[in-house]
Every structure is written in C-alpha cells, then in structure tokens.
Design a protein around this motif. Structure first.
Motif, short mmCIF file in Angstrom:
data_model
loop_
_atom_site.label_atom_id
_atom_site.label_comp_id
_atom_site.label_asym_id
_atom_site.label_seq_id
_atom_site.Cartn_x
_atom_site.Cartn_y
_atom_site.Cartn_z
N VAL A 220 30.02 32.61 49.70
CA VAL A 220 29.60 31.64 50.71
C VAL A 220 30.77 30.71 51.05
CG1 VAL A 220 28.14 29.65 51.17
CG2 VAL A 220 27.15 31.72 50.20
N PHE A 221 31.47 30.26 50.03
CA PHE A 221 32.62 29.38 50.29
C PHE A 221 33.78 30.15 50.93
CE2 PHE A 221 30.40 26.43 47.49
CZ PHE A 221 30.64 25.23 48.14
N ALA A 222 33.90 31.44 50.63
CA ALA A 222 34.90 32.27 51.30
C ALA A 222 34.63 32.30 52.80
CB ALA A 222 34.89 33.68 50.72
N GLN A 287 40.81 25.31 40.46
CA GLN A 287 41.66 24.20 40.87
C GLN A 287 42.59 24.61 42.01
OE1 GLN A 287 41.34 21.07 39.84
NE2 GLN A 287 39.66 21.71 38.51
N VAL A 288 43.12 25.81 41.94
CA VAL A 288 44.02 26.28 43.00
C VAL A 288 43.27 26.39 44.33
CG1 VAL A 288 45.37 28.28 43.79
CG2 VAL A 288 45.64 27.43 41.46
N MET A 289 42.02 26.88 44.26
CA MET A 289 41.23 26.98 45.49
C MET A 289 40.88 25.59 46.02
SD MET A 289 38.90 30.31 44.53
CE MET A 289 38.01 30.33 46.07
N LEU A 290 40.68 24.64 45.12
CA LEU A 290 40.46 23.25 45.56
C LEU A 290 41.72 22.68 46.23
CD1 LEU A 290 38.34 21.50 42.78
CD2 LEU A 290 37.81 21.62 45.22
N PHE A 291 42.88 23.00 45.67
CA PHE A 291 44.13 22.58 46.31
C PHE A 291 44.20 23.12 47.74
CE2 PHE A 291 46.42 22.54 41.93
CZ PHE A 291 45.88 21.29 41.66
N ILE A 400 34.40 19.13 48.50
CA ILE A 400 33.54 18.36 47.58
C ILE A 400 32.40 19.23 47.06
CG2 ILE A 400 31.93 16.43 47.43
CD1 ILE A 400 33.77 14.94 49.43
N LEU A 401 31.78 19.97 47.97
CA LEU A 401 30.67 20.84 47.56
C LEU A 401 31.16 21.93 46.61
CD1 LEU A 401 28.76 21.25 50.96
CD2 LEU A 401 28.04 19.93 48.96
N PHE A 402 32.34 22.47 46.88
CA PHE A 402 32.90 23.52 46.02
C PHE A 402 33.16 22.96 44.62
CE2 PHE A 402 36.49 25.95 44.28
CZ PHE A 402 35.99 27.25 44.39
N ALA A 403 33.73 21.78 44.55
CA ALA A 403 34.03 21.16 43.26
C ALA A 403 32.76 20.94 42.44
CB ALA A 403 34.75 19.83 43.48
#
Length: 420
Positions: A220-222, A287-291, A400-403
């Motif tokens: 979903v986030f992809a 963390q890398v995807m959050l970056f 934010i939602l992903f985190a």
C-alpha cells in the motif's frame, strides 16, 4: 565491439529514448494545448502521464509471455522499440490533449515492457558468455541513466522541448534502438513454465502476499510513494517554464534550460545509489525508506520556495535530494521484497512491487496531481507554491503513517546486496 560494450550501448539507448520526451512532455502540453472539455490542462497532463501506468498494468506481462514462449526475447525487444518509435511520431500530429493522451498511451504499451525485457536480455546474454551477472550488470545499467540525462540535455539545448522535434528525435532513436536489438546474441524462447496458469503468468499468484499484514502494508505504501514519484515528471518542467511569464525571470538560464536543470535529479540518482549499502547496513530498510519519504517532502517543499533567479539554489537542492527520494525507496523496497518473499513467488512479487509503484501508483499520481494543479489554477495561472506545498504535505503524511504503521526490526548483521 565486444559483448559488454554492446550491452552498454543498448542500456544507454534504452533510457536515452525515454529521456528525449518524458520530462519535457508536460511543459510542451502546457504551452501548446488547451484543456480537455470539462477539465483543466493540469488534469489533462496528469492523465496523459497516468496512461503509462495503465500500460504498465498489462503489457509487460503480455510481451513477457511472448518472449518466454514464442519469439526470441531480443526480437520482442526490437519489435517493441520499433513500434513505439512509429507510434510516438504521431505526437507531432496531435492537435489537442485527447489526441496526445492516446499517442502516449499506445507508445507506453510498447515502450514500458522494454524496460524489463532489456534487463532480461542483458542477464541472458551475460550468462551465455559466462559473466558474473551481479558484478557485471550494475556498471552496464548505470549507462542507462547516463543516456537518459544526455537525451534530456540534447532536447533542452536544441530547444526541441518547445516543439514537436522532441517526438521526431525520440521516434528516430527508438527505431534505431529496435534495429540494434535484433543484432544482439539470440535469446531464444524456451516454452518454459508451460504448466503455469494464466493468472500465474500475469504475476497474480503474488497477491497472496496481501494476506500477510506486513506485506500488505508495504505494498500500500509502495503505491502511495509511486504516486509521488510521478508528480515532478509531470509538472517539473511546466513549473520552471512558467516563471518565464514573469519579466523578472524571463530569459534566465533556469527558464531557458528547464530540462537541463531537472536533469540534475538523474545525476543525483546515480550518486545516491552508491550510498545505499552503507545506509541499509547502518539504519535498516524501514529507516532508509523513511529517509526516502522525508526526501520527497524536501523535494516538493524546495520546489515551493525556489525560483530560477535568487531562489535557484532551492531548485538545485531539490534536484539533489531527488536522488535519495527515488533510489532509497525503489532499491530498498525491491530488496525488502527479495528478502521477505518465498523463492517460488519472488519474481511475481517483484512484478507486484513494480505494478503497485509504476502501475497503480502512476495512475493515482496522475489523477491526484492533475486535480491538485487544476484546483490551484485561477485565470489560467497556476499557484505553484500552493501546489508544491500540498504535495509536500502529502509526502509528510505518508511518512508519518509509515513510521507508525509499518513494523520492521533491523538486524545489522543482515548482508545486503544491491548489485541487481
């Protein structure tokens, strides 16, 4: 010419033909066409770019079946490029946004599958000549990005971006690429996977991954990040060109060479990919995807405060962070799929990842971006600062939602390879 150099040339041309028109198309449509009846020109541009997403939903699988079972892969690759080259020539005849939509859709139906086909042919040829594929392909593939950038520079410096010559240029380059494909070593159809069902051939088996909460959340986030990926392709050039309507910016380097400025994004991409092993080892995939997501916030926010005059530094910084925004999500996401899925459906899972980003994500991104630009357009003038800040807010909410929602524990001992 030895085989590695031939593959370098093919990968160079594979993306050269795309760079000739992908970034400049939106600016050309904005300056040339009015809106489709009942919609803004912004929505027309968004839907035209979204047509690439529709093509990506089914055509790669169809042509992949032909290459696997009926016709040598390099011949399918060549035919696809030639047909795409013929079709995109008709963009020179398009007189409105509707006609351009169908030209780009049909071009995409034959061009988009060539991205995967080019990889498949390259892998097969390298194996045939007993090269180490993982070590050899990456430096070959980098030339694809170089080709994309050089095509952008040619389109910009000749000012073909402002007229139909960009499509003539792309058409000739695609046909030449197709003809060169026929000269590659044979990669014969093997009639493999005859026992697979049609749903399996289209990668639908991987949809079972949606039963796993972690994988469902990831895909979903992809899709949501795939939507963000399309936005600056659609409107980056149009945004910078629009400054030319203001006498204070008319004639500045940024306005006159908008595509050249945007090409810094692709240069940044080639540099950031080299940093991925360090970041993945140190911080882990989440963390890398959050970056990456926070880099998208900066990408859009810097566009919102930048201009081709005193604010050109913000535009340049936006191009630099694009490398992190693009690479950190696409590469780390692909690695996550590789690590978390069963080997029996791994290829299908990678296809699902691409479908969610370049297919569904592109369609949603085109519609969302087009409607946003239309909403902030008044008296035929786009309020670009509001547009980019809206996109930045979107990326921030996604981050934010992903985190909060995506749960993943990093093990620093994991060995990560990004060579593929």
């Amino acid at each position: 010419m030895n085989i590695k150099n031939r593959l370098v040339l093919m990968n160079f041309l594979q993306f050269f033909v795309w760079g000739a028109w992908l970034i400049s198309l939106g600016g050309y449509m904005g300056q040339t066409f009015g809106p489709i009846e009942g919609s803004s020109i912004g929505l027309s541009i968004g839907r035209t770019y979204g047509s690439m997403g529709w093509a990506s939903l089914f055509m790669p699988a169809l042509l992949g079946i032909i290459a696997d079972k009926y016709l040598s892969a390099q011949k399918v690759l060549g035919l696809s490029h030639v047909i795409a080259g013929i079709v995109i020539f008709f963009a020179t005849k398009a007189t409105n946004s509707t006609e351009m939509y169908w030209v780009i859709f049909m071009t995409s139906c034959f061009y988009m599958p060539t991205i995967a086909l080019n990889n498949s042919v390259s892998y097969a040829v390298l194996n045939k000549f007993e090269f180490d594929v993982q070590k050899t392909f990456t430096p070959i593939r980098v030339w694809g990005t170089v080709g994309f950038v050089i095509a952008m520079w040619i389109t910009d410096l000749t000012d073909w971006k402002s007229g139909t010559m960009q499509f003539v240029f792309a058409s000739v380059a695609m046909i030449i690429t197709g003809l060169l494909s026929f000269t590659l070593p044979d990669v014969p159809a093997e009639n493999k996977n005859n026992n697979q069902t049609l749903s399996s051939r289209f990668g639908l088996d991987s949809f079972v991954l949606f039963k796993q909460k972690k994988m469902a959340i990831f895909f979903v986030f992809a899709m949501l990040l795939g939507a963000a990926l399309q936005i600056t392709n659609m409107f980056g050039d149009t945004f910078i060109r629009d400054f030319g309507l203001d006498p204070a910016y008319k004639g500045t380097f940024g306005v006159e060479h908008s595509v050249f400025i945007i090409s810094l994004s692709q240069i940044s991409e080639t540099l950031f990919i080299l940093t991925i092993p360090f970041f993945l080892k140190r911080f882990g995939i989440k963390q890398v995807m959050l970056f990456s997501m926070l880099a998208w916030v900066l990408r859009f926010g810097l566009f919102g405060i930048g201009n081709p005059g005193s604010g050109v530094i913000f535009l340049i910084l936006s191009m630099i962070v694009y490398g992190m925004a693009f690479d950190f999500f696409n590469i780390s996401g692909s690695l996550f799929v590789e690590k978390e899925t069963d080997s029996k459906i791994r290829s299908s899972a990678q296809g699902l990842f691409m479908l969610m980003t370049n297919g569904v994500g592109a369609i949603i991104g085109g519609e969302f971006a087009g409607r946003t630009v239309g909403y902030f357009t008044h008296n035929n003038k786009v309020q670009w600062t509001n547009v980019w800040f809206s996109f930045a807010l979107y990326a921030l909410i996604v981050a934010i939602l992903f985190a909060i929602i995506f749960k993943y524990k990093h093990n620093p001992k994991d060995v990560v390879s990004v060579s593929h």
